[in-house]
Write an enzyme that holds these catalytic residues in place. Structure first.
Site, short mmCIF file in Angstrom:
data_model
loop_
_atom_site.label_atom_id
_atom_site.label_comp_id
_atom_site.label_asym_id
_atom_site.label_seq_id
_atom_site.Cartn_x
_atom_site.Cartn_y
_atom_site.Cartn_z
N GLY A 98 -1.78 71.04 81.77
CA GLY A 98 -2.11 69.34 81.98
C GLY A 98 -1.14 68.75 83.18
O GLY A 98 -0.64 68.01 83.04
N TYR A 99 -1.38 69.62 84.18
CA TYR A 99 -0.75 69.06 84.86
C TYR A 99 -1.40 67.75 86.11
O TYR A 99 -1.28 66.93 86.50
CB TYR A 99 0.11 70.15 86.05
CG TYR A 99 1.07 70.29 85.70
CD1 TYR A 99 1.31 70.23 84.59
CD2 TYR A 99 2.29 71.51 86.72
CE1 TYR A 99 2.56 71.76 83.88
CE2 TYR A 99 3.03 71.97 86.33
CZ TYR A 99 3.21 71.77 84.30
OH TYR A 99 4.78 72.43 84.40
N GLU A 133 4.65 79.45 89.09
CA GLU A 133 3.41 79.54 89.65
C GLU A 133 3.34 79.91 90.97
O GLU A 133 2.82 80.51 90.92
CB GLU A 133 3.06 78.22 88.84
CG GLU A 133 1.23 78.01 89.43
CD GLU A 133 0.19 76.85 88.88
OE1 GLU A 133 1.56 75.69 88.94
OE2 GLU A 133 -0.58 76.73 89.21
N GLU A 148 -0.28 73.12 103.67
CA GLU A 148 0.33 72.34 104.34
C GLU A 148 1.45 71.99 102.79
O GLU A 148 2.94 71.83 104.15
CB GLU A 148 -0.46 70.83 104.38
CG GLU A 148 -1.71 70.80 105.09
CD GLU A 148 -2.93 71.95 104.78
OE1 GLU A 148 -2.59 72.19 103.84
OE2 GLU A 148 -3.77 72.20 105.93
#
Lengths: 376, 384, 376, 384
Positions: free
Chosen positions: B132-133, B248, B368
């Site tokens: 849950g980010y 990640e 980016e």
């Protein structure tokens, strides 16, 4: 393992400062250019490289060389690229040495190369674009030997070379790889006419015209009609080496540019603060890392005698050429007007990039090889 | 060294005995993977058995400490285990965000009690985790999160919304970033764990342009979270998040690293158009060069020589390349590849995967953002 | 003169708001998609276009049409592109109408097209890639007529079409442009089997299988063995029209994106304040302007019967395809995660772009035509 | 309308009588152009005569007012004159920065006395002008200029340095931006004209990477400039500069607009390499599309419908395209094209022109500056 061994790092630690000092743009490239030197490189530096054991880097220890491999040669070439050092190292110590490997001619020419006294050049191209299979220069049998007639171009440092390695056709027709024979031709052989041509980067390349050049049978490198083997070895090594030289050019140009981004102010800010330049710089950085890895991989595969060596050599040469092109273009654009002046070094990187990129086949030739070798 | 030889032999024998034949057949797709957790339906008894024997030995997480359910193996032994598994084509017994993401964070930031409880559950595949980010409107600016956790004495009261929670509808527990203070942006974030079956939690799958729905929106409405489910220090959750994000990013940057080294031109089968062939050859130059870089990057990671920002470079280059790969595969597929559901487009896989790749350069930090990281941390450009 | 005439501006002033309202994504594309319509477009809108005089835009006034040209048709198509309006306008009112021009079949089919009652489709492709010269579908003479056997694919709106224009081979071999004959085949002709295929953009294209389809001699459009003339006319008009539709797609996607840049905040700033996005947006803006000019030029040359029409049509289709691709890619990237959801419209632009880009030959086919027509 | 027909006939007859045959042969290079000025050496009596007869009639600047040495022609008449000149292949009688840049600025900002003097000299090709804008270190930030002009009562005392002054060593006078106040960046600039033979002016050619030296560094050491050589208002010179820059940008953006519409692939002669052919075909798509845009842009300019920032878009796109054109021409030229001085590289023209094009995206406002202008003035992006 794709990271350098301790020995390789030691070599790098020697070559990098040496080339930055002795091979620097001001000391070598500009010096020979501005004094109008006919060779376009310094024999003194060539001798120094010999003293460091670099001219014979690929020559077996038994023959007086360093007995190292393509990976090590590439480390030297990256520094040559970074400093735009004019030197016959690539053509002589890499391409020619590999061509002569295990041939009878090696005995004759290796000692001079090890000593930094002999310069060798590869005479392959016969038209504006690289296409070794199209070799048409005629070598007709005559008695025990051969009679050579035809022309070559883009023979880098050919006018200064003692030895010319000439690809000639002894059988078949242009387009076929069989029937090509490689000859070791001393430049002072009768009938060898040399036009010394200045290139955009102020290096020199020769145009050769061979008129009834008579050679003994022992001038043949490798086997008659089977010169494709030593020629491919030489071109493979030359291309992989050129890839590293291009990585060095890219690294040198980009380091100069990244520094400039941290110094130059426009509109009251350092130009390195502008996000568009940051992102382009970051992209370029990544591309150079990738090109360096590709060149390293190609060199490793060559050293291992891996069948994928040709594929990765083509990948490396194409990638490094494209990346170096990006580096010099971004270099000039980010430097602005000052980069267009002869006084500034960045333009010299652009000129050298163009020459090395074209040498032994440009990026499109190489990409075509990637397709061909991948079976499409 | 002799021990390692012995370990290899023992491992080989054990695998030979304990790895079911069905688990030595390569997986056809992600659907064949074992995800574990309370809701998971095993595809076969073999799949269940394989998880159980490996979990019992701690070999789902071979290098975690034994006391937390791991295998307690050294790095060298772990490598041997992987090699021996690869040698017989053994499937991974468990796919898990718990293993790849949460576990390392708990190992580093959790207290003893938490390590015992959560790491064991993860190792045995008992609990399936989701992340849950992201929040609606936050996008790349992760730290701008608004989900609120109020201190209610013995528990936090959580209210807010998350998006892009992978498989939230199939997960048991969530690890979640919440705001426990508004005093500073990065300084007011905490890292909470809680059960997805807690009252007040609901999920809604997100339909993607590819027609698939691997992600959910997740809503929290007065969810009570016991305080012992806070990992690390209150208001210092950003440190946990950053640590986990690093993992990640490495994982994503590593995605394209293993396979796909084959030339694209050789795999699309028949490139008649000379202009397309030229583009594919150009791509293959970039792609094979990147394969070399990937190999080097992995070696650098192993040797501890990789620059900490290098994963950003790899993630950027790898995902942009993957997008190009699928653009070219579509071009080679012509009008066949445009068919949404037919066998000519491999049951629609071709266009759906193509569309899916467009998220590669967005998720896990946009291209980016990655370029900005490289500019700042590697090139050290001013104001980056 | 490359700027619009007053009449053309008036047309645009009618079509733009009409399409924005009646042809809107929600009203048309999503509606027909989400209701699982077998046609994939609305017959009601087709009728409305007829009432506006648009279905017969290229049909001579004498035949009840508007008697306008490609430039005007392209203005309509840009609005169709901008709103992703599913419509058989391009295939029917542009490509098919041009194919039938001055043929006996025109009398039969034009009235229905003018009335918005008839839909026509072009059946050209026989493999995954466009290559009309490779037409192999066999048309064998039988009595006074022909017997057709073979298959076609990517026949846009073919399952909903009343009329299929089928390119077939009556002589020569695949690869030759002579020997191709164009046939007007009512879809309900015996032996015409239609598979209705949903495409990625939720438009429909048919795969046709023709089994012993018997046609009278008057089904031939133009001359036997010389169908290349009407086919080229149709494809030229279709490509030029597709170029404008792609410009519309690019314009619609980019306008949506530029608006988003002015609303969406990240890191406490509007994302439109980030210089990298500004420059990419500015670049994209310029590219769309250029693509629009190219499409306009192609249309003008077609209307003028200029020999450069084919060259500029290929240029326009290739350029517009590339630019629209850039627009949808930048659109998704700049929208971030939200752009990946089906709920948001930007993804629909990406899907439609891919289909129209491939239609009548993708950008690489067109660039190849540019090379061929330029003699290299 | 009838008048125009009459005017055309009269013009045709006059040209027929007055344009020397030699001046109807196309110019081979810039070197054949007539630049006028005090130091100019005419290449032939015909060149001199052509300038004199055209200058006397004011037809070097046909649409300038007659009282200032112009032709006093209407826009329609000017068009007729150009058409008639083109019909017989008449060369332009005079190339001049005075005509293309300074003249319009003096017409707009100069006083009556200045218009009389300077415009007449320009029209007759008596004075060759150069431009003193850029300064070392200023680059794209033109307004950051430092060259100082102190008020000394009846004159300014100018000290400083300019760079990138085209042909400063061949010019007679300079139009020059100087700082008369440091109170504000844009508000303290003035626009001065002065003679390059004034004491204290010196020039030094800049050697470019192409080996040519069309530009100079120009130094001012206590140069006295009479106050009546100030154009417009003191400290308001930036308005004059902006007006003039607009002209320059239009000129540069128009550079590629006339010719070069031929496909590159058709002009390089023989593209054997299929990958190069593919790239050239891609280029020709972009290039021919840009040719269409150029045609449209000119029509828009004529109709007064061009967005004021459109020249920036055209300048950006046109120069980037031109750089690509020369990159590809070099690739097609292979090793021949790398020869610095041989006939195979057209006497070195091929590599030198290639290198020269790299300045296209720097001079007259960098590509980055142009994109910023488009983002700001056309797209109206925030903070642009």
């Amino acid at each position: 393992m794709m990271i350098l061994t301790d020995d390789q790092r030691m070599l790098q630690d020697v070559v990098r400062p040496f080339m930055a000092e002795e091979g620097a743009i001001k000391t070598q490239l500009r010096h020979w250019r501005d004094t109008g030197c006919k060779d376009g490189f310094g024999h003194g530096l060539w001798k120094q490289l010999a003293e460091l054991g670099l001219t014979g880097i690929l020559i077996p220890e038994a023959a007086g060389g360093a007995g190292l491999g393509q990976v090590e040669a590439n480390l030297v070439l990256e520094e040559i690229g970074r400093n735009l050092t004019p030197s016959p190292f690539l053509t002589t110590s890499v391409a020619a040495v590999r061509a002569l490997e295990e041939s009878a001619q090696a005995e004759r020419w290796y000692p001079g190369i090890v000593a930094g006294e002999t310069v060798a050049a590869l005479a392959v191209d016969e038209a504006k674009s690289h296409n070794p299979a199209a070799t048409a220069l005629e070598a007709r049998r005559q008695g025990n030997g051969f009679l050579l007639n035809g022309a070559k171009q883009f023979v880098v440092y050919g006018a200064s070379a003692d030895l010319l390695l000439v690809a000639a056709r002894t059988a078949g027709t242009a387009g076929e790889t069989t029937g090509v024979t490689l000859f070791a031709v001393p430049r002072d052989t009768a009938g060898v006419n040399v036009e010394n041509v200045a290139l955009a980067d102020s290096s020199k390349a020769a145009r050769l015209t061979l008129v009834d050049v008579a050679l003994d049978a022992d001038a043949v490198v490798g086997e008659v009609d089977d010169g494709w083997a030593p020629l491919s070895r030489a071109l493979g090594a030359g291309r992989a080496g050129a890839a590293s030289e291009l990585v060095g050019i890219a690294a040198g140009a980009s380091e100069m540019t990244f520094d400039y981004l941290k110094q130059r102010k426009q509109f009251g800010r350092l130009i390195g603060e502008f996000q568009v330049l940051q992102h382009r710089a970051a992209h370029l950085y990544g591309e150079i890392e990738i090109a360096r890895a590709a060149a390293h991989k190609a060199a490793q595969l060559i050293d291992a005698g891996d069948p994928r060596a040709d594929l990765f050599t083509a990948v490396a040469k194409a990638k490094a050429g494209k990346v170096a092109r990006l580096a010099v273009q971004e270099g000039i654009q980010m430097h602005g007007g000052i980069g267009m002046t002869d006084e500034h070094d960045i333009g010299l990187y652009m000129k050298r990039q163009a020459v090395i990129d074209e040498l032994f086949g440009g990026p499109r030739y190489q990409a075509g090889e990637v397709a061909r070798l991948s079976g499409y | 060294m002799a021990d390692l030889v012995q370990f290899r032999e023992a491992t080989r024998a054990w695998l030979e005995t304990n790895c079911p034949a069905e688990m030595r057949v390569p997986m056809k797709s992600e659907k064949d993977a074992c995800w574990g957790g309370r809701k998971f339906v095993f595809q076969s008894p073999a799949q269940k058995q394989w998880l159980e024997v490996m979990g019992a030995r701690g070999w789902t997480v071979p290098d975690w400490p034994k006391e937390y359910g791991g295998g307690g193996l050294s790095a060298a032994e772990t490598k041997v285990l992987k090699e021996e598994m690869a040698a017989i084509g053994a499937r991974s017994p468990l796919m898990s965000f718990g293993i790849s993401m949460l576990g390392p964070a708990i190992l580093k930031f959790g207290n003893e009690e938490q390590k015992k409880k959560y790491l064991g559950e993860i190792a045995r595949g008992e609990i399936r985790w989701c992340q849950g980010y992201s929040e609606p409107g936050a996008g790349s600016d992760l730290a701008g999160l608004q989900t609120k956790a109020e201190d209610k004495g013995d528990h936090y009261l959580v209210n807010g919304q998350k998006v892009w929670t992978s498989y939230a509808d199939e997960a048991d527990w969530i690890f979640c970033l919440v705001r426990t203070s508004t005093e500073s942006k990065h300084g007011g974030i905490s890292f909470l764990l809680f059960d997805m079956e807690s009252p007040g939690v609901s999920t809604k799958p997100i339909l993607l342009i590819s027609g698939n729905s691997p992600f959910c929106e997740t809503f929290f409405d007065d969810v009570e979270v016991p305080k012992n489910q806070l990992i690390g220090v209150e208001n210092k959750g950003w440190d946990v998040a950053k640590y986990l994000l690093g993992h990640e990013r490495e994982m994503i940057s590593g995605m394209g690293l293993g396979g796909e080294r084959q030339a694209l031109g050789a795999s699309v089968g028949g490139v008649d158009d000379p202009l397309l062939r030229a583009e594919i050859a150009e791509f293959d130059v970039d792609s094979l060069a990147f394969a070399a870089m990937s190999e080097k990057f992995i070696d650098q990671l192993k040797a501890g020589e990789a620059h900490p920002a290098m994963p950003s470079m790899m993630k950027y280059a790898g995902t942009e390349l993957n997008k190009r790969r699928h653009e070219l595969a579509m071009a080679a597929g012509g009008s066949d590849a445009l068919e949404w559901d037919s066998e000519r487009s491999r049951g629609g896989k071709l266009p759906r995967e193509w569309l899916r790749t467009k998220a590669n350069s967005i998720e896990g930090g946009t291209s980016e953002v990655q370029l900005g990281i490289v500019a700042k941390h590697i090139l050290r450009l001013p104001g980056a």
